[in-house]
Design an enzyme around this catalytic site. Structure first.
Site, short mmCIF file in Angstrom:
data_model
loop_
_atom_site.label_atom_id
_atom_site.label_comp_id
_atom_site.label_asym_id
_atom_site.label_seq_id
_atom_site.Cartn_x
_atom_site.Cartn_y
_atom_site.Cartn_z
N HIS A 13 0.83 -1.21 0.00
CA HIS A 13 0.00 0.00 0.00
C HIS A 13 0.86 1.25 0.00
O HIS A 13 2.05 1.20 0.30
CB HIS A 13 -0.96 0.03 1.20
N HIS A 15 3.98 7.08 3.79
CA HIS A 15 4.95 5.99 3.60
C HIS A 15 4.49 5.05 2.50
O HIS A 15 3.35 5.11 2.03
CB HIS A 15 5.20 5.22 4.91
N GLU A 26 7.76 0.93 5.07
CA GLU A 26 7.28 -0.15 5.93
C GLU A 26 7.51 -1.46 5.19
O GLU A 26 7.28 -1.56 3.97
CB GLU A 26 5.77 0.04 6.20
#
Lengths: 134, 134
Positions: free
Chosen positions: A7, A79, A130
């Site tokens: 994502h 992010h 991440e």
């Protein structure tokens, strides 16, 4: 090592308004807002055919995204999240290459119920990354 | 209306160093750098299984990403690009909804040889959004 883009996370001040933009203006498939008190955020997912956009609104006094919104009051891209097959092997390889893992360096359970780590933006082109166990 | 996430663009000061991070540290499939003087950038693509990351380095005196790098000297996520089936229909729908299209409002040919438009970040959660004809 890195696999799919799981994502892109966008921090917003008003998640209801942001969800409306994606649902109504962009005509996208948008989920209901979900409070995640353990992570200090409320989330909405935008399901695109090949990946997801994650909208994040601060929740509670110690939200990890409040500082970002203070600096970016209109919101912004917070992010990117890449999937890895083995998060511990990935972590060890990154640390051996000199990269910094944020926090304790141990994976914790992320907003999707899977182990995640965050990497230091300075080591990755100014981008908060991440990693999520696939 | 919006379809696939075509790419996430990351602006960097040193594209050779950034490509090395993605190739060596992240073990990703990274293309050779390509100068795009018409767009004022040098590009490198990172081919993930489901989408692409586009690294951008300023090229020439009037690069459209220089201002962003002046504000974010370590680099950062510059924009997201969503695919649309019909860019003119998408543009008309967005303008009717009150959203602002950057520049002349007419699509121009983007770095992938397809018609693109950029949307005003203030209308889209503080995020610069590119639309690309699929």
């Amino acid at each position: 090592m890195i696999g799919r883009l799981n994502h892109v996370a966008i921090a917003v001040k008003d998640i209801a308004a942001a969800a409306r933009v994606y649902r109504e203006t962009f005509g996208a498939d948008v989920t209901a807002a979900q409070a995640q008190p353990d992570h200090g955020v409320t989330t909405v997912f935008i399901n695109l055919p090949n990946t997801k956009i994650e909208l994040l609104e601060p929740l509670g006094a110690d939200s990890p995204i409040q500082g970002f919104l203070d600096k970016n009051p209109s919101g912004g891209i917070h992010h990117v999240c890449y999937e890895v097959d083995d998060i511990l092997a990935a972590r060890d390889r990154l640390v051996a290459a000199g990269a910094r893992v944020l926090g304790s360096g141990e994976p914790r359970i992320g907003a999707h119920g899977k182990p995640v780590l965050f990497l230091h933006p300075k080591d990755f082109c100014g981008t908060l990354v991440e990693l999520e166990q696939a």
